[in-house]
Design a protein around this motif. Structure first.
Motif, mmCIF file in Angstrom:
data_model
loop_
_atom_site.group_PDB
_atom_site.id
_atom_site.type_symbol
_atom_site.label_atom_id
_atom_site.label_comp_id
_atom_site.label_asym_id
_atom_site.label_seq_id
_atom_site.Cartn_x
_atom_site.Cartn_y
_atom_site.Cartn_z
ATOM 1 N N ILE A 10 -0.324 15.415 -6.337
ATOM 2 C CA ILE A 10 0.404 16.397 -6.088
ATOM 3 C C ILE A 10 0.558 16.579 -4.535
ATOM 4 N N LYS A 11 1.408 16.494 -3.692
ATOM 5 C CA LYS A 11 1.416 16.300 -2.332
ATOM 6 C C LYS A 11 1.332 17.667 -1.528
ATOM 7 N N PRO A 12 0.882 17.386 -0.153
ATOM 8 C CA PRO A 12 0.694 18.626 0.514
ATOM 9 C C PRO A 12 1.767 19.678 0.327
ATOM 10 N N PHE A 50 -3.559 4.101 2.032
ATOM 11 C CA PHE A 50 -2.992 4.277 0.504
ATOM 12 C C PHE A 50 -1.307 3.693 0.764
ATOM 13 N N TYR A 51 -0.586 3.910 1.718
ATOM 14 C CA TYR A 51 0.715 3.718 1.598
ATOM 15 C C TYR A 51 1.105 2.389 2.431
ATOM 16 N N GLU A 52 -0.044 1.515 2.771
ATOM 17 C CA GLU A 52 0.266 0.281 3.546
ATOM 18 C C GLU A 52 1.256 -0.685 3.295
ATOM 19 N N VAL A 53 1.613 -0.499 1.771
ATOM 20 C CA VAL A 53 2.766 -1.330 1.421
ATOM 21 C C VAL A 53 4.180 -0.939 2.170
ATOM 22 N N HIS A 54 4.367 0.384 2.817
ATOM 23 C CA HIS A 54 5.419 0.944 3.462
ATOM 24 C C HIS A 54 5.407 0.656 5.027
ATOM 25 N N LYS A 55 4.254 0.025 5.254
ATOM 26 C CA LYS A 55 3.942 0.044 6.855
ATOM 27 C C LYS A 55 5.023 -0.448 7.721
ATOM 28 N N PRO A 58 10.453 2.639 8.594
ATOM 29 C CA PRO A 58 10.669 3.577 9.753
ATOM 30 C C PRO A 58 9.922 5.019 9.265
ATOM 31 N N PHE A 59 9.945 5.296 8.195
ATOM 32 C CA PHE A 59 9.151 6.663 7.721
ATOM 33 C C PHE A 59 7.653 6.559 7.681
ATOM 34 N N TYR A 60 7.059 5.445 7.878
ATOM 35 C CA TYR A 60 5.820 5.123 7.701
ATOM 36 C C TYR A 60 4.887 6.297 8.300
ATOM 37 N N ASP A 62 5.421 8.996 10.072
ATOM 38 C CA ASP A 62 5.861 10.340 9.714
ATOM 39 C C ASP A 62 5.136 10.867 8.104
ATOM 40 N N LEU A 63 5.176 9.752 7.289
ATOM 41 C CA LEU A 63 4.577 9.696 5.794
ATOM 42 C C LEU A 63 3.149 9.976 6.086
ATOM 43 N N CYS A 64 2.695 9.260 6.621
ATOM 44 C CA CYS A 64 1.113 9.535 6.906
ATOM 45 C C CYS A 64 0.503 10.668 7.495
ATOM 46 N N ALA A 92 13.933 11.396 -9.286
ATOM 47 C CA ALA A 92 14.065 10.314 -8.179
ATOM 48 C C ALA A 92 13.376 10.628 -6.609
ATOM 49 N N THR A 93 12.925 9.735 -6.119
ATOM 50 C CA THR A 93 12.400 9.962 -4.690
ATOM 51 C C THR A 93 13.078 10.922 -3.783
ATOM 52 N N ASN A 94 14.373 10.955 -3.794
ATOM 53 C CA ASN A 94 15.210 11.907 -2.947
ATOM 54 C C ASN A 94 15.350 13.065 -3.939
ATOM 55 N N ILE A 103 10.330 17.216 -12.034
ATOM 56 C CA ILE A 103 9.263 17.893 -11.114
ATOM 57 C C ILE A 103 10.005 18.123 -9.803
ATOM 58 N N ARG A 104 10.485 17.016 -9.165
ATOM 59 C CA ARG A 104 10.966 16.746 -7.949
ATOM 60 C C ARG A 104 12.252 17.552 -7.699
ATOM 61 N N LYS A 105 13.029 17.792 -8.755
ATOM 62 C CA LYS A 105 14.150 18.683 -8.665
ATOM 63 C C LYS A 105 13.659 20.184 -8.416
ATOM 64 N N SER A 110 11.976 17.816 0.192
ATOM 65 C CA SER A 110 12.814 16.839 1.032
ATOM 66 C C SER A 110 12.430 15.302 0.494
ATOM 67 N N ILE A 111 13.108 14.584 0.859
ATOM 68 C CA ILE A 111 12.625 12.955 0.537
ATOM 69 C C ILE A 111 11.433 12.600 0.833
ATOM 70 N N GLU A 112 10.776 13.175 1.918
ATOM 71 C CA GLU A 112 9.410 12.873 2.409
ATOM 72 C C GLU A 112 8.364 13.966 1.924
ATOM 73 N N ALA A 113 8.719 15.122 1.745
ATOM 74 C CA ALA A 113 7.885 16.201 1.139
ATOM 75 C C ALA A 113 8.318 16.384 -0.338
ATOM 76 N N ASN A 114 8.371 15.413 -1.021
ATOM 77 C CA ASN A 114 8.965 15.394 -2.434
ATOM 78 C C ASN A 114 7.845 15.608 -3.647
ATOM 79 N N ALA A 115 6.884 16.517 -3.195
ATOM 80 C CA ALA A 115 6.020 17.116 -4.251
ATOM 81 C C ALA A 115 5.016 16.311 -4.993
ATOM 82 N N ILE A 116 5.375 15.104 -5.236
ATOM 83 C CA ILE A 116 4.517 14.475 -6.184
ATOM 84 C C ILE A 116 4.730 13.017 -5.884
ATOM 85 N N HIS A 117 3.549 12.149 -6.222
ATOM 86 C CA HIS A 117 3.836 10.831 -6.376
ATOM 87 C C HIS A 117 3.576 10.214 -7.724
ATOM 88 N N GLY A 118 4.038 9.427 -8.029
ATOM 89 C CA GLY A 118 3.779 8.395 -9.426
ATOM 90 C C GLY A 118 4.058 6.975 -9.148
HETATM 91 P P1 CMP Z 1 6.189 8.308 -3.036
HETATM 92 O O1 CMP Z 1 6.916 8.023 -4.479
HETATM 93 O O2 CMP Z 1 4.698 8.906 -2.696
HETATM 94 O O3 CMP Z 1 6.449 6.647 -2.241
HETATM 95 C C1 CMP Z 1 6.405 6.710 -0.889
HETATM 96 C C2 CMP Z 1 6.831 7.880 -0.241
HETATM 97 O O4 CMP Z 1 7.445 7.608 0.920
HETATM 98 C C3 CMP Z 1 7.867 8.616 -0.992
HETATM 99 O O5 CMP Z 1 7.268 9.131 -2.299
HETATM 100 C C4 CMP Z 1 8.348 9.603 0.077
HETATM 101 O O6 CMP Z 1 7.377 10.854 0.105
HETATM 102 C C5 CMP Z 1 8.470 8.752 1.330
HETATM 103 N N1 CMP Z 1 9.820 8.269 1.519
HETATM 104 C C6 CMP Z 1 10.525 7.232 0.927
HETATM 105 N N2 CMP Z 1 11.691 7.204 1.316
HETATM 106 C C7 CMP Z 1 11.694 7.784 2.313
HETATM 107 C C8 CMP Z 1 12.451 8.183 3.437
HETATM 108 N N3 CMP Z 1 13.739 7.386 3.431
HETATM 109 N N4 CMP Z 1 12.344 9.073 4.404
HETATM 110 C C9 CMP Z 1 11.226 9.633 4.407
HETATM 111 N N5 CMP Z 1 10.150 9.330 3.374
HETATM 112 C C10 CMP Z 1 10.423 8.774 2.485
#
Ligand code: CMP
Length: 139
Positions: A10-12, A50-55, A58-60, A62-64, A92-94, A103-105, A110-118
């Motif tokens: 459950i995200k910040p 944790f999010y190294e796979v997204h290194k 472009p959003f890496y 900011d995400l961290c 969906a992520t967004n 839960i995300r709906k 936002s797409i970044e502050a999307n409440a929860i990870h799975g």
């Molecule tokens: P999560 O499912 O935790 O996995 C990667 C995270 O990166 C994602 O949720 C979002 O918090 C974030 N994310 C994914 N795509 C974008 C994007 N296009 N812009 C900003 N953040 C994103």
């Protein structure tokens, strides 16, 4: 963990807004059992790992920063078909694209502050669970 466990955070944004209890109620209501859980705050470095796979994304950075901006709840959940069923429950992520009732709906900002990870696979559920919990065999 073969197919019956997943990992969630459950995200910040959701934790900080006081939505942790409401989200856990939905998760338990959907039949998931909480096998391990802890509240903590990630450092920027730990979020980066944790999010190294997204290194390369472009959003890496900011995400961290966002993931280390406040407390989170990390948890291991158990249910048959856990990974797929949980992805469906969170939506969906967004959040704009998330289905009604997910839960995300309900909670994402936002797409970044999307409440929860799975976790997106059984393999990643195992890796991500072990990132936070070293004694999973005991839960
Ligand atoms: P999560 O499912 O935790 O996995 C990667 C995270 O990166 C994602 O949720 C979002 O918090 C974030 N994310 C994914 N795509 C974008 C994007 N296009 N812009 C900003 N953040 C994103």
């Amino acid at each position: 963990m073969a197919g019956n466990r997943t990992f969630t955070m459950i995200k910040p944004d959701a934790f900080g807004a006081g939505n942790t209890g409401a989200i856990l109620k939905i998760i338990e209501g959907a039949g998931f059992k909480i096998k391990a859980a802890k509240a903590l705050r990630l450092t920027q470095e730990k979020a980066g790992k944790f999010y190294e796979v997204h290194k390369e994304r472009p959003f890496y950075n900011d995400l961290c920063s966002y993931m280390s901006s406040g407390s989170i709840l990390a948890a291991v959940l158990e249910k048959e078909n856990a990974v797929a069923d949980f992805r469906k429950l969170i939506g969906a992520t967004n959040p704009v694209e998330a289905e009604e009732g997910t839960i995300r709906k309900l909670f994402a900002k936002s797409i970044e502050a999307n409440a929860i990870h799975g976790s997106d696979s059984d393999e990643n559920a195992e890796i991500e669970s072990r990132f936070f919990f070293s004694k999973l065999e005991e839960v």
